[in-house]
Design a protein around this motif. Sequence first.
Motif, PDB file in Angstrom:
ATOM      1  N   UNK B  79      21.503 -28.050 -14.724  1.00 56.82           N
ATOM      2  CA  UNK B  79      22.114 -27.947 -16.039  1.00 56.82           C
ATOM      3  C   UNK B  79      22.713 -26.562 -16.169  1.00 56.82           C
ATOM      4  N   UNK B  80      23.966 -26.513 -16.520  1.00 60.97           N
ATOM      5  CA  UNK B  80      24.555 -25.196 -16.672  1.00 60.97           C
ATOM      6  C   UNK B  80      26.053 -25.274 -16.791  1.00 60.97           C
ATOM      7  N   UNK B  81      26.720 -24.180 -16.432  1.00 59.00           N
ATOM      8  CA  UNK B  81      28.164 -24.115 -16.613  1.00 59.00           C
ATOM      9  C   UNK B  81      28.759 -23.103 -15.663  1.00 59.00           C
ATOM     10  N   UNK B  82      30.071 -23.210 -15.506  1.00 61.50           N
ATOM     11  CA  UNK B  82      30.814 -22.140 -14.860  1.00 61.50           C
ATOM     12  C   UNK B  82      31.312 -21.231 -15.974  1.00 61.50           C
ATOM     13  N   UNK B 122      19.262 -14.153 -17.477  1.00 63.52           N
ATOM     14  CA  UNK B 122      17.955 -14.612 -17.006  1.00 63.52           C
ATOM     15  C   UNK B 122      17.690 -16.061 -17.379  1.00 63.52           C
ATOM     16  N   UNK B 123      18.398 -16.561 -18.426  1.00 62.41           N
ATOM     17  CA  UNK B 123      18.181 -17.946 -18.836  1.00 62.41           C
ATOM     18  C   UNK B 123      19.183 -18.888 -18.168  1.00 62.41           C
ATOM     19  N   UNK B 124      20.139 -18.330 -17.402  1.00 58.29           N
ATOM     20  CA  UNK B 124      21.203 -19.162 -16.821  1.00 58.29           C
ATOM     21  C   UNK B 124      21.087 -19.134 -15.311  1.00 58.29           C
ATOM     22  N   UNK B 125      20.003 -19.714 -14.801  1.00 63.53           N
ATOM     23  CA  UNK B 125      19.715 -19.549 -13.386  1.00 63.53           C
ATOM     24  C   UNK B 125      20.619 -20.386 -12.493  1.00 63.53           C
ATOM     25  N   UNK B 126      21.272 -21.414 -13.041  1.00 60.16           N
ATOM     26  CA  UNK B 126      22.067 -22.285 -12.184  1.00 60.16           C
ATOM     27  C   UNK B 126      23.555 -22.121 -12.399  1.00 60.16           C
ATOM     28  N   UNK B 127      23.943 -21.214 -13.279  1.00 60.59           N
ATOM     29  CA  UNK B 127      25.361 -21.028 -13.564  1.00 60.59           C
ATOM     30  C   UNK B 127      26.063 -20.267 -12.455  1.00 60.59           C
ATOM     31  N   UNK B 128      27.341 -20.551 -12.337  1.00 64.21           N
ATOM     32  CA  UNK B 128      28.201 -19.636 -11.594  1.00 64.21           C
ATOM     33  C   UNK B 128      28.885 -18.764 -12.629  1.00 64.21           C
ATOM     34  N   UNK B 129      28.867 -17.468 -12.399  1.00 63.29           N
ATOM     35  CA  UNK B 129      29.345 -16.559 -13.431  1.00 63.29           C
ATOM     36  C   UNK B 129      30.335 -15.563 -12.837  1.00 63.29           C
ATOM     37  N   UNK B 130      31.402 -15.296 -13.578  1.00 68.78           N
ATOM     38  CA  UNK B 130      32.344 -14.241 -13.219  1.00 68.78           C
ATOM     39  C   UNK B 130      32.376 -13.237 -14.362  1.00 68.78           C
ATOM     40  N   UNK B 183      35.652 -27.442  -9.952  1.00 66.53           N
ATOM     41  CA  UNK B 183      34.375 -27.129 -10.570  1.00 66.53           C
ATOM     42  C   UNK B 183      33.568 -28.395 -10.808  1.00 66.53           C
ATOM     43  N   UNK B 184      34.025 -29.521 -10.286  1.00 63.69           N
ATOM     44  CA  UNK B 184      33.272 -30.759 -10.408  1.00 63.69           C
ATOM     45  C   UNK B 184      33.069 -31.149 -11.853  1.00 63.69           C
ATOM     46  N   UNK B 185      31.848 -31.586 -12.144  1.00 62.13           N
ATOM     47  CA  UNK B 185      31.565 -32.026 -13.503  1.00 62.13           C
ATOM     48  C   UNK B 185      31.127 -30.883 -14.387  1.00 62.13           C
ATOM     49  N   UNK B 186      30.987 -29.695 -13.794  1.00 64.72           N
ATOM     50  CA  UNK B 186      30.435 -28.585 -14.557  1.00 64.72           C
ATOM     51  C   UNK B 186      31.361 -28.223 -15.703  1.00 64.72           C
ATOM     52  N   UNK B 187      30.776 -27.822 -16.807  1.00 68.09           N
ATOM     53  CA  UNK B 187      31.620 -27.407 -17.911  1.00 68.09           C
ATOM     54  C   UNK B 187      32.036 -25.968 -17.675  1.00 68.09           C
ATOM     55  N   UNK B 188      33.234 -25.657 -18.133  1.00 71.59           N
ATOM     56  CA  UNK B 188      33.747 -24.297 -18.014  1.00 71.59           C
ATOM     57  C   UNK B 188      33.688 -23.646 -19.376  1.00 71.59           C
TER      58      UNK B 188
END
Lengths: 322, 341
Positions: B79-82, B122-130, B183-188
């Motif tokens: 669960x997460x987002x780009x 720290x709460x967004x462990x699965x996100x990809x972040x820029x 980014x697949x199904x991930x929300x941006x």
Amino acid sequence: MTYRRPDAIFILLAAACLLAIFAAFDPRVTRERGLRDLLFVVDVTQSMNARDMVVDGRPASRLDYVKALLPALLSALPCGSRAGLAVFAERRSLTFIEPVEVCENFAPLTESISALTWRMAWEGDSFVAQAVYHALDRARTLGVDLVFLTDGHEAPPLPYSGIPAYPGDPGQVGGLILGVGGASPVPIPKHDDTGREIGFFEKDDVQQWPRRSNLPAADAAARPGYHPSSDLHGNVELSWREHLSALQAPYLQALGAATGLGYFGADLTADAFLAALARHTEPRRILAPVGMAWAPAALALALALFSYAVTVLDRRRRRLSS
Amino acid sequence: MLAFDRPWLLALLLCAVIPFVVRMLRSSGHPRLETTPTDPLSLSVDWGLKLTGAAAIVALVLGLAGLHRPGGTLERTGQGAHLVLLIDRSASMDNTFANRRPDGEEESKAAAARRLLLDFLETRLQDRIAVAAFSTSPMLFLPMTNRREAMRGAVSGIAEPGLSQTDVGRGLAMAFSLFEEESGTASRALLLVSDGAGVIAPDVQEFLRAEAARKASNLYWLYLRSEGSKGIFEPPAPNEIDSPQLRPERHLHLFLQRLGVPYRAFEAENPEAVAEAIEEIGTLERRPLIYRERLPRRDLDALAYGAAALFLAVLSFARLIERPLAAKVPRPMIAGPGGRR
């Protein structure tokens, strides 16, 4: 079955077996390793666009050269070292990434490096000395050493009084200044508002005379054109070459000497870089366990092979004696 | 997949031929080999010992060559987002919400943003972040990544004193460009953190509209409102001139509303409000996404050494229990000349 004394071959094989068991327990020794924590500061001012470098056999700008060089330098650092990335424009540095472990974060670090462009510069000035001082202060607060990559081109030119005094404590922060650029002056590409290249900076596009924010030089009164009320600085022979740029190695050397940084040309190999760091920075020493299972394992292999050799020798000896 | 640290050592594998050439056990003289019965058990023991010897050598060489299973990546769903963080680095961010220099009691807006964003990471462990920043010019701090330490390193830097101006338009243009095509199904989501705004040039506005439609990202503006400045939701007073130059924040808000992507603005006047807004964004941006988990490398040399020890134990045991066919030449029955038997 009768008891027989164990012979040499059995002893060899048994010893090899015991050594292999020892190796299987992955014995380790702790050894001291020296790591480096570095803040890399890259000059992104316009003079870095001058194309007098070579990357992969093609002419390249100084900034492109730095972008090709930095990943190589990063990969030379031992794992566990930390590296941060900052840029310099105007008269200060701006930290993009505070120091992070190099091996684990190699991909994001190199991607950030390859995204560096001169467009990031927030102002056109290039006060190299002040920027080095600022970067040293920044490195001190981060608790790391500094690697400053620049061509040493001051724009506008330094005041008559020369290099501004370093306010810090020379040698408190270790590190290197790496000089980028060719020895002979070359023109600097010029860009329009949308970032398109539109030729080169001409004589009248840049400030040719030294900065006058400082006090006039002591001998200003003797200069032609000096006037006690209207021109405190007097004239000076202008070289009219400030629109051209070359690597200012002697200047950067002097800057390094004033701040306790080592100066090297940026055309250095990764090994030379490590050697330069060893001379100009203090490593962060850690005790790291080093696997040494290879030693008993190699011995076990040698003994096992030797046991076969003994068999051959033994047989030949017996054949000769019979 | 398996790999080696020192593959050149694999040349030593040639030594594994030796057990097939050299017999480990003693050879015993036999007057007539043709008379020996074919003994399948003996033959299999013989071959077994040859193989065991070769296996011991192979295992030792594999271990020495540094056999390991390299770490890879494993695709998982979470669960997460780009997420792109776009942070204002203008000098005004160094002031407190009360628009004063930070005095030790009250932190600056930049320091508050840094602290709260680090908590957010720290709460967004699965996100990809820029992470990108802007002042007079946009700056790419960190391209889209899943390395948490690098994200922390980039966000930590924002408490450093800021630069001069605020060109939010080109900052947004850069931020949109940081979303990967795939980014697949991930929300941006694009999170703009700023304490002010500027006028966006018409050509940049046009570019942003096209880019926003193409990247289809959710947009959040966390407006750090200083004391005394006008809010973004506040309509102008009846006789006030309503122009982007005089009310840049309000007009940026209006522009972002018209951008055609899901957009929410949060106005925060103190660190607590910032924390609430960040938490709300965190709960909004949880959609299934495919992320890559990194698997650590696994060393297999100890395993190889263990196997080698086992084979060597078998060999040495065989050598120990081995009995020659005839331990001694039997004494002749008849005494030779000189009475010697």
